[in-house]
Scaffold this motif. Structure first.
Motif, PDB file in Angstrom:
ATOM      1  N   ALA A 100       7.039  29.983  -0.520  1.00 21.58           N
ATOM      2  CA  ALA A 100       8.388  29.702  -1.036  1.00 21.58           C
ATOM      3  C   ALA A 100       8.325  28.915  -2.340  1.00 21.58           C
ATOM      4  CB  ALA A 100       9.192  28.928   0.004  1.00 21.58           C
ATOM      5  N   PHE A 101       7.288  28.080  -2.510  1.00 16.78           N
ATOM      6  CA  PHE A 101       7.140  27.295  -3.735  1.00 16.78           C
ATOM      7  C   PHE A 101       6.432  28.109  -4.812  1.00 16.78           C
ATOM      8  CE2 PHE A 101       7.643  24.271  -0.337  1.00 16.78           C
ATOM      9  CZ  PHE A 101       8.459  23.294  -0.878  1.00 16.78           C
ATOM     10  N   ALA A 102       5.462  28.910  -4.403  1.00 19.04           N
ATOM     11  CA  ALA A 102       4.720  29.710  -5.374  1.00 19.04           C
ATOM     12  C   ALA A 102       5.658  30.685  -6.089  1.00 19.04           C
ATOM     13  CB  ALA A 102       3.595  30.461  -4.679  1.00 19.04           C
ATOM     14  N   GLU A 103       6.630  31.223  -5.344  1.00 18.14           N
ATOM     15  CA  GLU A 103       7.564  32.178  -5.939  1.00 18.14           C
ATOM     16  C   GLU A 103       8.419  31.533  -7.019  1.00 18.14           C
ATOM     17  OE1 GLU A 103       9.757  33.512  -2.610  1.00 18.14           O
ATOM     18  OE2 GLU A 103       8.074  34.647  -1.732  1.00 18.14           O
ATOM     19  N   ARG A 104       8.711  30.252  -6.865  1.00 15.81           N
ATOM     20  CA  ARG A 104       9.599  29.571  -7.806  1.00 15.81           C
ATOM     21  C   ARG A 104       8.848  28.805  -8.896  1.00 15.81           C
ATOM     22  NH1 ARG A 104      12.136  29.809  -2.953  1.00 15.81           N
ATOM     23  NH2 ARG A 104      14.407  30.026  -2.906  1.00 15.81           N
ATOM     24  N   GLN A 105       7.550  28.634  -8.705  1.00 15.50           N
ATOM     25  CA  GLN A 105       6.802  27.736  -9.580  1.00 15.50           C
ATOM     26  C   GLN A 105       6.878  28.130 -11.048  1.00 15.50           C
ATOM     27  OE1 GLN A 105       3.390  27.679 -11.163  1.00 15.50           O
ATOM     28  NE2 GLN A 105       3.843  25.540 -11.661  1.00 15.50           N
ATOM     29  N   GLY A 106       6.888  29.432 -11.342  1.00 16.04           N
ATOM     30  CA  GLY A 106       6.920  29.851 -12.733  1.00 16.04           C
ATOM     31  C   GLY A 106       8.298  29.898 -13.342  1.00 16.04           C
TER      32      GLY A 106
ATOM     33  N   THR B 134      17.181  25.222  -1.223  1.00 16.46           N
ATOM     34  CA  THR B 134      17.249  25.340   0.244  1.00 16.46           C
ATOM     35  C   THR B 134      16.778  26.720   0.686  1.00 16.46           C
ATOM     36  OG1 THR B 134      19.534  26.153   0.222  1.00 16.46           O
ATOM     37  CG2 THR B 134      19.195  23.760   0.340  1.00 16.46           C
ATOM     38  N   VAL B 135      16.173  26.740   1.864  1.00 15.81           N
ATOM     39  CA  VAL B 135      15.707  27.993   2.473  1.00 15.81           C
ATOM     40  C   VAL B 135      16.048  27.938   3.957  1.00 15.81           C
ATOM     41  CG1 VAL B 135      13.748  29.492   2.935  1.00 15.81           C
ATOM     42  CG2 VAL B 135      13.789  28.124   0.837  1.00 15.81           C
ATOM     43  N   PRO B 136      16.958  28.797   4.444  1.00 17.20           N
ATOM     44  CA  PRO B 136      17.254  28.809   5.882  1.00 17.20           C
ATOM     45  C   PRO B 136      16.024  29.281   6.665  1.00 17.20           C
ATOM     46  CG  PRO B 136      18.983  29.890   4.622  1.00 17.20           C
ATOM     47  CD  PRO B 136      17.825  29.698   3.690  1.00 17.20           C
ATOM     48  N   VAL B 137      15.580  28.480   7.612  1.00 20.03           N
ATOM     49  CA  VAL B 137      14.423  28.842   8.438  1.00 20.03           C
ATOM     50  C   VAL B 137      14.783  28.517   9.894  1.00 20.03           C
ATOM     51  CG1 VAL B 137      11.948  28.550   8.838  1.00 20.03           C
ATOM     52  CG2 VAL B 137      12.882  28.240   6.524  1.00 20.03           C
ATOM     53  N   PRO B 138      15.408  29.455  10.596  1.00 20.31           N
ATOM     54  CA  PRO B 138      15.856  29.199  11.973  1.00 20.31           C
ATOM     55  C   PRO B 138      14.726  28.740  12.895  1.00 20.31           C
ATOM     56  CG  PRO B 138      16.822  31.228  11.132  1.00 20.31           C
ATOM     57  CD  PRO B 138      15.804  30.794  10.121  1.00 20.31           C
ATOM     58  N   GLU B 139      13.537  29.342  12.711  1.00 18.76           N
ATOM     59  CA  GLU B 139      12.429  28.969  13.607  1.00 18.76           C
ATOM     60  C   GLU B 139      11.972  27.532  13.385  1.00 18.76           C
ATOM     61  OE1 GLU B 139      10.678  31.655  10.307  1.00 18.76           O
ATOM     62  OE2 GLU B 139      12.522  31.447  11.463  1.00 18.76           O
ATOM     63  N   ALA B 140      12.313  26.942  12.230  1.00 15.38           N
ATOM     64  CA  ALA B 140      11.961  25.543  11.974  1.00 15.38           C
ATOM     65  C   ALA B 140      13.038  24.604  12.498  1.00 15.38           C
ATOM     66  CB  ALA B 140      11.761  25.321  10.478  1.00 15.38           C
ATOM     67  N   GLY B 141      14.141  25.170  12.993  1.00 15.70           N
ATOM     68  CA  GLY B 141      15.179  24.337  13.579  1.00 15.70           C
ATOM     69  C   GLY B 141      16.282  23.945  12.625  1.00 15.70           C
ATOM     70  N   GLY B 142      16.500  24.722  11.574  1.00 11.27           N
ATOM     71  CA  GLY B 142      17.583  24.385  10.655  1.00 11.27           C
ATOM     72  C   GLY B 142      17.353  24.952   9.275  1.00 11.27           C
TER      73      GLY B 142
ATOM     74  N   ASP C 163      22.712  20.695   1.491  1.00 13.57           N
ATOM     75  CA  ASP C 163      23.317  20.650   0.160  1.00 13.57           C
ATOM     76  C   ASP C 163      23.397  19.214  -0.357  1.00 13.57           C
ATOM     77  OD1 ASP C 163      23.601  23.376   0.241  1.00 13.57           O
ATOM     78  OD2 ASP C 163      25.687  23.329   0.937  1.00 13.57           O
ATOM     79  N   ALA C 164      23.744  18.279   0.526  1.00 14.17           N
ATOM     80  CA  ALA C 164      23.829  16.873   0.126  1.00 14.17           C
ATOM     81  C   ALA C 164      22.447  16.344  -0.257  1.00 14.17           C
ATOM     82  CB  ALA C 164      24.422  16.041   1.262  1.00 14.17           C
ATOM     83  N   LEU C 165      21.449  16.770   0.477  1.00 13.75           N
ATOM     84  CA  LEU C 165      20.084  16.307   0.193  1.00 13.75           C
ATOM     85  C   LEU C 165      19.584  16.870  -1.128  1.00 13.75           C
ATOM     86  CD1 LEU C 165      17.694  14.671   1.242  1.00 13.75           C
ATOM     87  CD2 LEU C 165      16.944  16.690   2.515  1.00 13.75           C
ATOM     88  N   VAL C 166      19.942  18.122  -1.418  1.00  9.91           N
ATOM     89  CA  VAL C 166      19.559  18.721  -2.702  1.00  9.91           C
ATOM     90  C   VAL C 166      20.153  17.908  -3.850  1.00  9.91           C
ATOM     91  CG1 VAL C 166      19.957  20.703  -4.210  1.00  9.91           C
ATOM     92  CG2 VAL C 166      19.207  21.064  -1.849  1.00  9.91           C
TER      93      VAL C 166
ATOM     94  N   TYR D 287       8.869  19.182   1.301  1.00 10.70           N
ATOM     95  CA  TYR D 287       9.929  19.905   2.024  1.00 10.70           C
ATOM     96  C   TYR D 287      10.415  19.039   3.179  1.00 10.70           C
ATOM     97  CZ  TYR D 287       5.740  21.374   4.646  1.00 10.70           C
ATOM     98  OH  TYR D 287       4.555  21.414   5.326  1.00 10.70           O
ATOM     99  N   ILE D 288      11.723  19.153   3.403  1.00 13.12           N
ATOM    100  CA  ILE D 288      12.404  18.362   4.430  1.00 13.12           C
ATOM    101  C   ILE D 288      13.286  19.314   5.238  1.00 13.12           C
ATOM    102  CG2 ILE D 288      13.976  16.436   4.867  1.00 13.12           C
ATOM    103  CD1 ILE D 288      13.274  15.436   1.997  1.00 13.12           C
ATOM    104  N   THR D 289      13.143  19.306   6.543  1.00 15.34           N
ATOM    105  CA  THR D 289      13.943  20.189   7.391  1.00 15.34           C
ATOM    106  C   THR D 289      15.129  19.404   7.961  1.00 15.34           C
ATOM    107  OG1 THR D 289      12.003  21.479   7.995  1.00 15.34           O
ATOM    108  CG2 THR D 289      13.937  21.697   9.409  1.00 15.34           C
ATOM    109  N   VAL D 290      16.336  19.933   7.692  1.00 14.87           N
ATOM    110  CA  VAL D 290      17.569  19.274   8.140  1.00 14.87           C
ATOM    111  C   VAL D 290      18.314  20.230   9.070  1.00 14.87           C
ATOM    112  CG1 VAL D 290      17.695  17.883   6.057  1.00 14.87           C
ATOM    113  CG2 VAL D 290      18.859  20.108   6.132  1.00 14.87           C
ATOM    114  N   PRO D 291      19.282  19.726   9.863  1.00 16.36           N
ATOM    115  CA  PRO D 291      19.894  20.566  10.898  1.00 16.36           C
ATOM    116  C   PRO D 291      20.862  21.638  10.410  1.00 16.36           C
ATOM    117  CG  PRO D 291      20.841  18.352  10.927  1.00 16.36           C
ATOM    118  CD  PRO D 291      19.688  18.316   9.975  1.00 16.36           C
ATOM    119  N   ASP D 292      21.516  21.429   9.240  1.00 14.32           N
ATOM    120  CA  ASP D 292      22.540  22.400   8.834  1.00 14.32           C
ATOM    121  C   ASP D 292      22.644  22.470   7.315  1.00 14.32           C
ATOM    122  OD1 ASP D 292      24.278  20.166   8.000  1.00 14.32           O
ATOM    123  OD2 ASP D 292      24.517  19.848  10.170  1.00 14.32           O
TER     124      ASP D 292
END
Length: 336
Positions: free
Chosen positions: A224-230, A239-247, A184-187, A174-179
């Motif tokens: 977040a990964f366990a939910e998608r793994q199957g 992408t997952v918006p996580v404001p507390e992580a800063g982006g 989307d570009a990173l995905v 996982y990589i946290t980006v500002p916006d």
């Protein structure tokens, strides 16, 4: 005359009793008998003193000297029993093998730090070496009896096939980006070339970014990964918006990875070695029974091959005979 006769009778009683004591293997100066060998009280006390020279071991033994002495005697008996077993089956373990095994067990840890921790538990360096030697001897005993098949390459390979699915791990990052636009570009970049993960993560280093892909068993994945793994195909970024992580967090779910046989061979060998040692331990127990190990009751009693406190307390083998045990005076009063 009669008084002299009674004195001679008392001496004769002691003389007759001495061979009985020897036959019962309970001489006061002997801490334990192991077959034809003896561990004397002097040898035991010297072994205890040697260990107490280490201040950390002395601190451990303070206030429980009897327990510590019993532990030392238990170790001395075990050493004699294993030596007898090695002689019976014609096996041996060299000092180099012991050192190599200890190095493997340390697995890169600082030896001095580990031995210091053990000393605080009352375990000296020599005790560690002897314990490892006995462990290796039990393996050798089993092999001498043709019971070490679990360590064969074919058996290890079969065991690998049995547990391979249980060892599966999922690759993720996982990589946290500002916006969101950056996310989307990173995905898109990750989906196009997952091998670039470390390169793409580098500009966004921080506490909420994994610098490289990691592996975890499926049941240990972050939620977040366990939910998608199957349901998410391997190699998918999301992408997952996580404001507390800063982006916005860009997650990447990679392939399910199976460790190779060579990668987990050390673990398989340890598991198999435990089975082999159990067989060797049974052979040692047989030898112990044949040796008729006898322990001075002042130190405890043997139970299931281990020395434990006696239920009746300490027995003083040096106590004076009770007056009641003296030959009675003849009727008619004392003689001249």
């Amino acid at each position: 005359m009669r008084r002299a006769a009674r004195a001679r009778a008392a001496v004769l009683l002691v003389a007759v009793a001495l061979p009985v004591l020897v036959g019962c293997r309970s001489a006061p100066a002997v801490a334990a008998y192991v077959g034809d060998e003896q561990i004397t009280v002097t040898e035991l006390e010297a072994a205890v003193t040697e260990r107490l020279d280490d201040e950390r071991i002395a601190a451990f033994a303070e206030g429980r000297r009897d327990e510590f002495t019993r532990r030392v005697l238990d170790g001395l008996v075990a050493r004699q029993v294993h030596a007898a077993a090695a002689e019976r089956y014609g096996v041996s373990v060299g000092d180099r093998e012991v050192r190599d095994r200890i190095d493997a067990l340390l697995a890169g840890d600082d030896p001095e730090a580990v031995f210091a921790q053990l000393a605080e538990q009352g375990i000296g360096r020599a005790d560690v070496q002897e314990t490892v030697r006995q462990q290796l001897l039990r393996r050798e005993l089993a092999e001498a009896e043709g019971e070490a098949g679990a360590l064969d390459a074919a058996a290890l390979r079969q065991r690998y096939d049995e547990v391979r699915e249980e060892l599966a791990e999922v690759e993720f990052g996982y990589i946290t980006v500002p916006d969101q636009p950056t996310a989307d570009a990173l995905v898109a970049d990750l989906s196009a070339d997952p091998a670039r993960y470390a390169e793409l993560a580098a500009p966004f280093a921080g506490p909420y970014t994994l610098a490289e892909l990691q592996r975890q068993p499926a049941e240990e994945l972050p939620p977040a990964f366990a939910e998608r793994q199957g349901t998410t195909p391997p190699g998918t970024a999301f992408t997952v918006p996580v404001p507390e992580a800063g982006g916005v967090v860009v997650g990447f779910l990679g392939d399910t990875v199976y460790p190779t046989f060579e990668e987990i061979r050390p673990q398989l060998e340890e598991e198999a070695a435990g089975q082999v040692e159990a067989v060797g331990a049974e052979l040692v127990d047989d030898v112990r029974e044949d040796l008729d190990v006898t322990v001075n009751p002042r130190y405890g009693v043997l139970r299931d091959g281990r020395l434990v406190p006696g239920e009746d307390g300490v027995v003083d083998l040096l106590e004076e005979p009770a007056a009641a045990e003296q030959p009675p005076a003849p009727e008619g009063g004392p003689a001249d």
